[in-house]
Design a protein around this motif. Structure first.
Motif, PDB file in Angstrom:
ATOM      1  N   LEU A 140      31.426  33.401  52.874  1.00 31.87           N
ATOM      2  CA  LEU A 140      29.904  32.988  53.211  1.00 31.87           C
ATOM      3  C   LEU A 140      29.719  31.687  52.869  1.00 31.87           C
ATOM      4  O   LEU A 140      28.956  30.985  53.716  1.00 31.87           O
ATOM      5  CB  LEU A 140      29.068  33.944  52.339  1.00 31.87           C
ATOM      6  N   ASN A 141      30.105  30.997  51.937  1.00 29.45           N
ATOM      7  CA  ASN A 141      29.946  29.604  51.458  1.00 29.45           C
ATOM      8  C   ASN A 141      30.424  28.821  52.550  1.00 29.45           C
ATOM      9  O   ASN A 141      29.796  27.870  52.936  1.00 29.45           O
ATOM     10  CB  ASN A 141      30.716  29.334  50.120  1.00 29.45           C
ATOM     11  N   ASP A 142      31.770  28.978  53.080  1.00 30.79           N
ATOM     12  CA  ASP A 142      32.323  28.113  54.248  1.00 30.79           C
ATOM     13  C   ASP A 142      31.600  28.436  55.464  1.00 30.79           C
ATOM     14  O   ASP A 142      31.037  27.148  55.873  1.00 30.79           O
ATOM     15  CB  ASP A 142      33.712  28.829  54.649  1.00 30.79           C
ATOM     16  N   PHE A 143      31.059  29.458  55.616  1.00 27.20           N
ATOM     17  CA  PHE A 143      30.247  29.766  56.758  1.00 27.20           C
ATOM     18  C   PHE A 143      28.926  28.988  56.659  1.00 27.20           C
ATOM     19  O   PHE A 143      28.437  28.059  57.786  1.00 27.20           O
ATOM     20  CB  PHE A 143      29.918  31.242  57.172  1.00 27.20           C
ATOM     21  N   PHE A 144      28.265  28.816  55.691  1.00 25.88           N
ATOM     22  CA  PHE A 144      26.924  27.932  55.668  1.00 25.88           C
ATOM     23  C   PHE A 144      27.159  26.605  55.359  1.00 25.88           C
ATOM     24  O   PHE A 144      26.357  25.921  56.206  1.00 25.88           O
ATOM     25  CB  PHE A 144      26.267  28.310  54.386  1.00 25.88           C
ATOM     26  N   GLU A 145      28.325  26.170  54.789  1.00 25.64           N
ATOM     27  CA  GLU A 145      28.438  24.878  55.077  1.00 25.64           C
ATOM     28  C   GLU A 145      28.958  24.290  56.454  1.00 25.64           C
ATOM     29  O   GLU A 145      28.509  23.208  56.964  1.00 25.64           O
ATOM     30  CB  GLU A 145      30.034  24.410  54.039  1.00 25.64           C
ATOM     31  N   GLU A 146      29.516  25.127  57.339  1.00 28.01           N
ATOM     32  CA  GLU A 146      29.799  24.741  58.512  1.00 28.01           C
ATOM     33  C   GLU A 146      28.743  24.872  59.502  1.00 28.01           C
ATOM     34  O   GLU A 146      28.858  24.578  60.758  1.00 28.01           O
ATOM     35  CB  GLU A 146      31.084  25.473  58.967  1.00 28.01           C
ATOM     36  N   ASN A 147      27.723  25.750  59.329  1.00 33.60           N
ATOM     37  CA  ASN A 147      26.503  26.091  60.128  1.00 33.60           C
ATOM     38  C   ASN A 147      25.198  26.055  59.573  1.00 33.60           C
ATOM     39  O   ASN A 147      24.537  27.184  59.191  1.00 33.60           O
ATOM     40  CB  ASN A 147      26.614  27.605  60.396  1.00 33.60           C
ATOM     41  N   PRO A 148      24.834  24.913  58.974  1.00 28.66           N
ATOM     42  CA  PRO A 148      23.732  24.475  58.008  1.00 28.66           C
ATOM     43  C   PRO A 148      22.455  25.167  58.955  1.00 28.66           C
ATOM     44  O   PRO A 148      21.579  25.476  58.297  1.00 28.66           O
ATOM     45  CB  PRO A 148      23.717  23.136  57.993  1.00 28.66           C
ATOM     46  N   SER A 149      22.422  25.086  60.112  1.00 29.39           N
ATOM     47  CA  SER A 149      21.002  25.382  60.815  1.00 29.39           C
ATOM     48  C   SER A 149      21.091  27.004  60.935  1.00 29.39           C
ATOM     49  O   SER A 149      19.897  27.520  60.664  1.00 29.39           O
ATOM     50  CB  SER A 149      21.141  25.065  62.391  1.00 29.39           C
ATOM     51  N   VAL A 150      22.118  27.526  60.945  1.00 25.62           N
ATOM     52  CA  VAL A 150      22.060  29.146  60.801  1.00 25.62           C
ATOM     53  C   VAL A 150      21.755  29.657  59.334  1.00 25.62           C
ATOM     54  O   VAL A 150      20.727  30.324  59.303  1.00 25.62           O
ATOM     55  CB  VAL A 150      23.448  29.814  61.171  1.00 25.62           C
ATOM     56  N   ALA A 151      22.130  28.713  58.300  1.00 22.60           N
ATOM     57  CA  ALA A 151      22.055  29.188  56.896  1.00 22.60           C
ATOM     58  C   ALA A 151      20.662  28.900  56.556  1.00 22.60           C
ATOM     59  O   ALA A 151      19.835  29.681  55.959  1.00 22.60           O
ATOM     60  CB  ALA A 151      22.956  28.151  56.061  1.00 22.60           C
ATOM     61  N   LYS A 152      19.962  27.762  57.401  1.00 27.69           N
ATOM     62  CA  LYS A 152      18.586  27.293  57.122  1.00 27.69           C
ATOM     63  C   LYS A 152      17.679  28.476  57.499  1.00 27.69           C
ATOM     64  O   LYS A 152      16.838  29.035  56.968  1.00 27.69           O
ATOM     65  CB  LYS A 152      18.214  26.183  57.667  1.00 27.69           C
ATOM     66  N   ASN A 153      18.123  29.177  58.603  1.00 23.86           N
ATOM     67  CA  ASN A 153      17.201  30.047  59.164  1.00 23.86           C
ATOM     68  C   ASN A 153      17.281  31.514  58.237  1.00 23.86           C
ATOM     69  O   ASN A 153      16.433  32.330  58.211  1.00 23.86           O
ATOM     70  CB  ASN A 153      17.687  30.764  60.748  1.00 23.86           C
ATOM     71  N   ILE A 154      18.535  31.784  57.968  1.00 18.18           N
ATOM     72  CA  ILE A 154      18.663  33.054  56.971  1.00 18.18           C
ATOM     73  C   ILE A 154      17.926  32.714  55.946  1.00 18.18           C
ATOM     74  O   ILE A 154      17.172  33.782  55.508  1.00 18.18           O
ATOM     75  CB  ILE A 154      20.111  33.174  56.867  1.00 18.18           C
ATOM     76  N   ILE A 155      18.110  31.745  55.363  1.00 19.01           N
ATOM     77  CA  ILE A 155      17.306  31.445  53.843  1.00 19.01           C
ATOM     78  C   ILE A 155      15.569  31.532  54.336  1.00 19.01           C
ATOM     79  O   ILE A 155      14.833  32.110  53.673  1.00 19.01           O
ATOM     80  CB  ILE A 155      17.838  29.913  53.181  1.00 19.01           C
ATOM     81  N   ALA A 156      15.285  31.104  55.320  1.00 16.49           N
ATOM     82  CA  ALA A 156      13.924  31.011  55.687  1.00 16.49           C
ATOM     83  C   ALA A 156      13.552  32.612  55.859  1.00 16.49           C
ATOM     84  O   ALA A 156      12.480  32.855  55.242  1.00 16.49           O
ATOM     85  CB  ALA A 156      13.639  30.252  57.052  1.00 16.49           C
ATOM     86  N   LYS A 157      14.251  33.405  56.500  1.00 18.11           N
ATOM     87  CA  LYS A 157      13.904  34.770  56.545  1.00 18.11           C
ATOM     88  C   LYS A 157      13.898  35.542  55.029  1.00 18.11           C
ATOM     89  O   LYS A 157      12.985  36.251  54.888  1.00 18.11           O
ATOM     90  CB  LYS A 157      15.060  35.411  57.576  1.00 18.11           C
ATOM     91  N   CYS A 158      14.880  35.078  54.420  1.00 21.20           N
ATOM     92  CA  CYS A 158      14.606  35.670  52.963  1.00 21.20           C
ATOM     93  C   CYS A 158      13.524  35.088  52.106  1.00 21.20           C
ATOM     94  O   CYS A 158      12.846  35.786  51.386  1.00 21.20           O
ATOM     95  CB  CYS A 158      15.934  35.170  52.354  1.00 21.20           C
ATOM     96  N   LEU A 159      13.320  33.792  52.367  1.00 26.23           N
ATOM     97  CA  LEU A 159      11.966  33.400  51.569  1.00 26.23           C
ATOM     98  C   LEU A 159      10.620  34.073  52.174  1.00 26.23           C
ATOM     99  O   LEU A 159       9.828  34.338  51.479  1.00 26.23           O
ATOM    100  CB  LEU A 159      11.800  31.958  51.945  1.00 26.23           C
ATOM    101  N   ASN A 160      10.563  34.345  53.501  1.00 22.45           N
ATOM    102  CA  ASN A 160       9.789  35.220  54.062  1.00 22.45           C
ATOM    103  C   ASN A 160       9.677  36.626  53.370  1.00 22.45           C
ATOM    104  O   ASN A 160       8.342  37.156  53.017  1.00 22.45           O
ATOM    105  CB  ASN A 160       9.635  35.423  55.507  1.00 22.45           C
ATOM    106  N   ALA A 161      10.670  37.162  53.141  1.00 24.31           N
ATOM    107  CA  ALA A 161      10.693  38.421  52.353  1.00 24.31           C
ATOM    108  C   ALA A 161      10.237  38.263  51.099  1.00 24.31           C
ATOM    109  O   ALA A 161       9.326  39.006  50.339  1.00 24.31           O
ATOM    110  CB  ALA A 161      12.218  38.930  52.384  1.00 24.31           C
ATOM    111  N   LEU A 162      10.636  37.188  50.401  1.00 27.15           N
ATOM    112  CA  LEU A 162      10.195  36.881  49.055  1.00 27.15           C
ATOM    113  C   LEU A 162       8.616  36.864  48.827  1.00 27.15           C
ATOM    114  O   LEU A 162       7.897  37.421  48.012  1.00 27.15           O
ATOM    115  CB  LEU A 162      10.740  35.760  48.309  1.00 27.15           C
TER     116      LEU A 162
END
Length: 167
Positions: free
Chosen positions: A109-131
């Motif tokens: 997951l760490n590798d994926f996030f580092e290589e795909n920052p825009s996808v990671a950003k979208n995932i985190i935005a979704k998590c923040l909405n849930a929060l």
């Protein structure tokens, strides 16, 4: 024997969490140590990454539910000596598997996030909405409780009548 761990993860627009576990092609419908390992990796990696990128402010923490909202994941293991527990023998009990799955999933997951920052950003935005939704729901509950305390709480009139008919 050699263990094989395979994990596929997809985030959807939905709010439903769907994690399916398999061990030696058996559907572990009651979950187990492999699913726990994946869940803990997800929660930790997403929190760490979001904190590092400044998307989590002043000690905010995403819960496991926050990071799993809208996730569809399949985790499949090949184990030489699986221990099945639970009512229907569909829960994996091998203790060492939790740490194994956690560390493998975390580094991937760490590798994926580092290589795909825009996808990671979208995932985190979704998590923040849930929060945000979780915090808003909590505030609404507290407000309702406070209002009840102020008005004397108790049962609304109609219910009170029904419950005091017997003499």
């Amino acid at each position: 024997g050699k263990s094989v761990v395979e994990v596929a993860i997809q985030y959807t627009e939905s709010y439903i969490e769907n994690i399916q576990g398999f061990v030696n092609s058996i559907n572990t419908i009651e979950g187990g140590t492999h699913v726990i390992g994946l869940k803990s990796a997800l929660t930790r990696v997403i929190n760490d990454y979001a904190t590092k990128k400044g998307q989590l402010k002043n000690g905010q923490k995403l819960s496991g539910d926050d990071v799993r909202e809208g996730i569809t994941a399949v985790i499949s293991l090949k184990l030489s000596e699986p221990q099945f527990e639970g009512q229907t023998k569909t829960k994996l009990g091998n203790g060492e598997v939790k740490g194994l799955v956690d560390s493998i999933s975390s580094s991937a997951l760490n590798d994926f996030f580092e290589e795909n920052p825009s996808v990671a950003k979208n995932i985190i935005a979704k998590c923040l909405n849930a929060l945000k939704a979780r915090e808003a729901a909590r505030r609404a509950r507290e407000l309702v409780r406070r209002k009840n305390e102020l008005t004397g709480g108790g049962l609304p009139g109609k219910l009170a009548d029904c419950s005091s008919k017997k003499t």
